[in-house]
Scaffold this motif. Structure first.
Motif, PDB file in Angstrom:
ATOM      1  N   ALA A 173       0.825  -1.203   0.000  1.00 37.18           N
ATOM      2  CA  ALA A 173       0.000   0.000   0.000  1.00 37.18           C
ATOM      3  C   ALA A 173       0.863   1.257   0.000  1.00 37.18           C
ATOM      4  O   ALA A 173       0.521   2.259  -0.642  1.00 37.18           O
ATOM      5  N   LEU A 174       2.000   1.212   0.694  1.00 36.99           N
ATOM      6  CA  LEU A 174       2.899   2.368   0.706  1.00 36.99           C
ATOM      7  C   LEU A 174       3.512   2.618  -0.665  1.00 36.99           C
ATOM      8  O   LEU A 174       3.868   3.750  -1.004  1.00 36.99           O
ATOM      9  N   GLN A 175       3.644   1.557  -1.472  1.00 38.49           N
ATOM     10  CA  GLN A 175       4.258   1.696  -2.805  1.00 38.49           C
ATOM     11  C   GLN A 175       3.216   1.811  -3.908  1.00 38.49           C
ATOM     12  O   GLN A 175       3.568   1.855  -5.084  1.00 38.49           O
ATOM     13  N   ASP A 199       1.685  -1.682 -10.553  1.00 36.80           N
ATOM     14  CA  ASP A 199       3.043  -2.236 -10.520  1.00 36.80           C
ATOM     15  C   ASP A 199       3.634  -2.156  -9.117  1.00 36.80           C
ATOM     16  O   ASP A 199       4.314  -3.081  -8.669  1.00 36.80           O
ATOM     17  N   GLY A 200       3.372  -1.054  -8.402  1.00 36.65           N
ATOM     18  CA  GLY A 200       3.911  -0.926  -7.054  1.00 36.65           C
ATOM     19  C   GLY A 200       3.383  -1.983  -6.115  1.00 36.65           C
ATOM     20  O   GLY A 200       4.143  -2.612  -5.361  1.00 36.65           O
ATOM     21  N   HIS A 251      10.072  -5.654  -5.509  1.00 33.43           N
ATOM     22  CA  HIS A 251      10.115  -4.189  -5.532  1.00 33.43           C
ATOM     23  C   HIS A 251      11.492  -3.709  -5.066  1.00 33.43           C
ATOM     24  O   HIS A 251      12.024  -4.185  -4.062  1.00 33.43           O
ATOM     25  N   ALA A 252      12.056  -2.753  -5.776  1.00 30.85           N
ATOM     26  CA  ALA A 252      13.402  -2.275  -5.463  1.00 30.85           C
ATOM     27  C   ALA A 252      13.486  -1.603  -4.105  1.00 30.85           C
ATOM     28  O   ALA A 252      14.567  -1.558  -3.501  1.00 30.85           O
ATOM     29  N   ASP A 253      12.378  -1.069  -3.610  1.00 39.75           N
ATOM     30  CA  ASP A 253      12.387  -0.330  -2.349  1.00 39.75           C
ATOM     31  C   ASP A 253      11.717  -1.089  -1.209  1.00 39.75           C
ATOM     32  O   ASP A 253      11.344  -0.483  -0.193  1.00 39.75           O
ATOM     33  N   VAL A 254      11.552  -2.389  -1.355  1.00 38.68           N
ATOM     34  CA  VAL A 254      11.027  -3.218  -0.274  1.00 38.68           C
ATOM     35  C   VAL A 254      12.031  -4.343  -0.018  1.00 38.68           C
ATOM     36  O   VAL A 254      12.202  -5.231  -0.850  1.00 38.68           O
ATOM     37  N   SER A 255      12.702  -4.279   1.124  1.00 42.83           N
ATOM     38  CA  SER A 255      13.701  -5.286   1.490  1.00 42.83           C
ATOM     39  C   SER A 255      13.135  -6.160   2.597  1.00 42.83           C
ATOM     40  O   SER A 255      12.617  -5.650   3.595  1.00 42.83           O
TER      41      SER A 255
END
Length: 401
Positions: free
Chosen positions: A67-69, A87-88, A97-101
């Protein structure tokens, strides 16, 4: 289908996360347009998700990350973030996702070396301009050094970094970490809610869905696996026969050996699926030709991968034994319910003949001692007692009653 649809029986938590995601989206929009940020916000930089096994801690955290992305255009029309289709959302949910680790325990602990790169990444700006999300799936397995690394990152986070920690209970996380997190506690979903989810989302027949939901007592992941994996149902049926096989010492020891062997086989199958592929991909990345020698100075990297794979095999075997212990506990719970004459629905109705036989042969006190023996086995495994030794001790205690 929104990102919240997999949160079975967690309507209150979904509402809180939806409100926070909406405020987070407003903050990103304000920064992008130069408008002043919202005066009051339900969003914060660190969250702690707790709840019993099967409640969906990790699913809730990953849904929030999605939801944040979320980049759905419907947000501009008043829609809530977390559409599930953009896509997010999609890449966050599937883990690309590149910004979810995402960090999970490979062995019994999350080591500081496992956290080093992730902590470093948490101080960088998100690649897509929204949020840098760090999801720690087994926060209770942080050891002293890795927990201190997380604490430093949570104390002074980057402006657009969000930490999502998951643990069974708030007591499993360091007080210094949990005091900096917003706490959300998930409850065990009802049997009916899990059965309904299996029918709607997995296409399972209602009778089968009800049976596996009742057998797992609201554990969503185990219910889904039992409903869709014939091998899982066979393993569970084998475990439920163990109480009838401990009437003599030889039978008890043989049953213990078979239980440990089955868990080891699970770990071996996972290793065969993943280890070879990971090793070849690493060697290719290091520049080794197919079947050729590794470049000088890279042997240590391969050794580190092999150590990680060994820890993962140990963890997989332990997870398989945990499932077996949970099944045995539910079996003796049913025995106790029959002995006490309660009206509680049996979790293992398919084994009713065996349940009634053991209920007639023993007393409530002996059944409670057997349940305690199963719990003691789990505690011994937590202390890294050899699996066969711990399970044999449990089998002998089940025999003694």
């Amino acid at each position: 289908m929104t990102v919240w649809d997999d949160l079975v029986g967690q309507e209150r938590v979904s509402e809180q996360l939806t409100a926070a995601a909406r405020d987070a989206d407003a903050l990103v929009t304000a920064v992008a347009t130069g408008a002043p940020p919202p005066e009051a916000s339900k969003m914060t930089h660190a969250w702690l998700f707790t709840g019993p096994p099967g409640a969906g801690r990790n699913q809730a955290a990953r849904a929030f990350a999605a939801a944040l992305q979320c980049v759905s255009p419907d947000r501009a029309l008043g829609g809530s973030p977390g559409c599930g289709f953009c896509d997010g959302c999609h890449t966050a949910l599937v883990g690309t996702h590149a910004d979810v680790s995402s960090i999970a325990a490979v062995g019994s602990e999350i080591l500081v070396r496992d956290m080093r790169d992730t902590v470093r990444k948490s101080f960088t700006a998100p690649a897509n301009g929204r949020w840098q999300v760090i999801l720690v799936e087994d926060a209770e397995r942080l050891n002293e050094k890795s927990a201190n690394a997380v604490l430093k990152a949570v104390e002074e986070p980057a402006p657009r970094t969000v930490w999502l920690l998951c643990a069974p209970s708030i007591e499993d996380v360091l007080p210094t970490i949990r005091s900096r997190c917003r706490h959300l506690n998930l409850s065990t979903p009802s049997v009916d809610a899990v059965a309904d989810m299996l029918v709607r989302r997995e296409g399972i027949e209602p009778d089968v869905a009800a049976a596996v939901a009742r057998a797992t007592q609201g554990h969503v992941d185990r219910a889904r696996r039992l409903a869709t994996d014939p091998a899982a149902r066979e393993r569970r049926a084998s475990v439920l026969k163990l109480p009838l096989r401990v009437e003599d010492i030889g039978g008890a020891l043989k049953a213990a050996q078979e239980l440990v062997d089955a868990a080891a086989e699970d770990a071996k199958q996972l290793a065969e699926e993943m280890d070879g592929k990971e090793t070849e991909e690493l060697k290719a990345a290091l520049g080794a030709a197919q079947g050729g020698r590794l470049p000088r100075g890279t042997a240590g990297v391969v050794k580190e991968l092999e150590e990680m794979q060994k820890r993962r095999r140990t963890r997989t075997q332990r997870d398989s034994l945990d499932v077996a212990l949970a099944d045995l506990t539910s079996f003796y719970r049913d025995v106790l319910a029959l002995q006490l004459g309660t009206r509680v629905a049996l979790a293992n109705a398919e084994a009713e003949d065996a349940l009634e036989r053991l209920a007639r042969a023993g007393s409530p006190e002996s059944t409670l001692r057997r349940i305690e023996a199963i719990a003691a086995c789990g505690e011994a495994l937590d202390r890294n007692v050899a699996p066969l030794l711990a399970v044999e001790a449990m089998a002998m205690a089940l025999r003694a009653g």
